[in-house]
Design a protein around this motif. Structure first.
Motif, PDB file in Angstrom:
ATOM      1  N   PHE A   3       0.878  -1.180   0.000  1.00  0.00           N
ATOM      2  CA  PHE A   3       0.000   0.000   0.000  1.00  0.00           C
ATOM      3  C   PHE A   3       0.911   1.224   0.000  1.00  0.00           C
ATOM      4  CE2 PHE A   3      -2.555   3.290   2.166  1.00  0.00           C
ATOM      5  CZ  PHE A   3      -3.686   3.276   1.362  1.00  0.00           C
ATOM      6  N   LEU A  28       2.572   3.368   9.006  1.00  0.00           N
ATOM      7  CA  LEU A  28       3.126   3.196   7.660  1.00  0.00           C
ATOM      8  C   LEU A  28       4.635   3.420   7.755  1.00  0.00           C
ATOM      9  CD1 LEU A  28       0.546   5.502   5.805  1.00  0.00           C
ATOM     10  CD2 LEU A  28       0.623   3.010   5.666  1.00  0.00           C
ATOM     11  N   LYS A 119       3.607  -1.465   3.499  1.00  0.00           N
ATOM     12  CA  LYS A 119       2.695  -0.320   3.573  1.00  0.00           C
ATOM     13  C   LYS A 119       3.551   0.894   3.911  1.00  0.00           C
ATOM     14  CE  LYS A 119      -1.169  -3.047   5.438  1.00  0.00           C
ATOM     15  NZ  LYS A 119      -1.630  -3.587   4.199  1.00  0.00           N
ATOM     16  N   SER A 218      -8.411   3.935   1.260  1.00  0.00           N
ATOM     17  CA  SER A 218      -8.076   2.588   1.710  1.00  0.00           C
ATOM     18  C   SER A 218      -9.297   1.798   2.156  1.00  0.00           C
ATOM     19  CB  SER A 218      -7.035   2.646   2.831  1.00  0.00           C
ATOM     20  OG  SER A 218      -7.459   3.492   3.847  1.00  0.00           O
TER      21      SER A 218
END
Ligand code: DC
Length: 219
Positions: A3, A28, A119, A218
Motif C-alpha cells: 500500500f 506506515l 505499507k 483505503s
C-alpha cells in the motif's frame, strides 16, 4: 499487501513533518527520498568531489549504503548523518546532484525496493509521477515561496545552525528552479493527485486533510 501513499511537493511545503506524523499514526513505513539524495550529496562533500565529477558521483550513488531507520535516523555507510544531511553545504548542491539521471535511476531502484510488499508513506518530488505512478494515494503539498522559506528558516535555526532568512529564500528559489526542470523526475503535479495548499493551514489541519484522503482511498 503493498500500500503506497505518495506525497510530492517543493521544499518547505510541509511534506517531511506531515509524513513523519502520519507514518506514526497510521503505522506506515516512512521513506524520505530527499534524505537519500542528501546522503549522496554528503558523500560527495566528504570525498572532496566537485559537481563536475559526474562519473564519480554516479559511482558513489551505486556504492553507498543508505539506511532509513525506524526512529527516523538516517545512516550513511553505518554512520548516523541525520543532522549533517540538513547542513547548508549539502542543501547547496543536493539539487544538482539529484539532477544526474544515473543517480536518479540508482535512488529510484532503491526506493522501489524499500517499498516492496510493504505499507509505506513516501515523500519527494517525483513519487506520484515517476517512482509510483500507480500509488494508492497521491497528494501534492504546496505553499507560497515566502511561507516555505519562513518554515525552513525556523527549522534550521531551531537546529542550531547559523543562517539568514535571505540565504534560505535564495536556496529554496534555486532548488525550485532546478527541481522543476530536471530531465528525469522533475517536480510536477500528477493529474490524479490531490492538491493541498498549506500556506494558511496549521500542521494539524494539513494532517487531518491527509488522513481523511488516505482513509477514503483505503476503504
Ligand atoms: O525534500 P528535500 O529538500 O530533503 O530534498 C532534497 C533535494 O533532493 C531536493 O532539492 C530535490 C531532490 N529530490 C529529488 O530530486 N527527488 C526526490 N524524490 C526527492 C528529493
Amino acid at each position: 499487501m503493498q500500500f503506497i501513499v505518495a506525497i510530492d511537493g517543493p521544499a518547505g511545503s510541509g511534506k517531511g513533518t506531515i509524513t513523519k506524523r502520519i507514518s506514526n499514526k497510521l503505522n506506515l513505513i516512512n521513506i524520505d527520498t530527499g534524505a537519500m539524495y542528501r546522503c549522496v550529496a554528503l558523500e560527495c562533500i566528504n570525498r572532496g568531489l566537485s559537481l563536475s565529477q559526474k562519473e564519480k558521483i554516479i559511482e558513489i550513488s551505486k556504492q553507498i549504503k543508505i539506511e532509513l531507520k525506524d526512529d527516523e535516523k538516517i545512516y550513511l555507510n553505518n554512520e548516523d548523518v541525520t543532522k549533517e544531511i540538513r547542513s547548508k553545504e549539502v542543501s547547496k548542491i543536493v539539487s544538482q546532484v539529484s539532477a544526474i539521471v544515473e543517480v536518479r535511476y540508482n535512488m529510484v531502484k532503491l526506493q522501489r525496493k524499500l517499498a516492496e510488499g510493504k505499507k509505506v508513506i513516501m515523500e519527494g518530488r517525483d513519487i506520484t509521477t515517476y517512482v509510483f505512478p500507480n500509488a494508492d494515494v497521491k497528494i501534492y503539498l504546496d505553499a507560497s515561496l515566502e511561507e516555505r522559506a519562513k518554515r525552513r528558516y525556523k527549522e534550521i535555526k531551531d537546529n542550531g545552525q547559523d543562517i539568514t532568512y535571505k540565504e534560505v529564500l535564495n536556496n529554496i528559489k534555486m532548488r525550485d528552479e532546478n527541481d522543476r526542470h530536471k530531465k528525469v523526475g522533475s517536480l510536477k503535479i500528477a493529474p490524479d493527485a490531490v492538491l493541498i495548499d498549506t500556506t494558511n493551514l496549521t500542521i494539524d489541519e494539513v494532517e487531518e486533510k491527509v488522513i481523511k484522503i488516505i482513509k477514503e482511498k483505503s476503504l
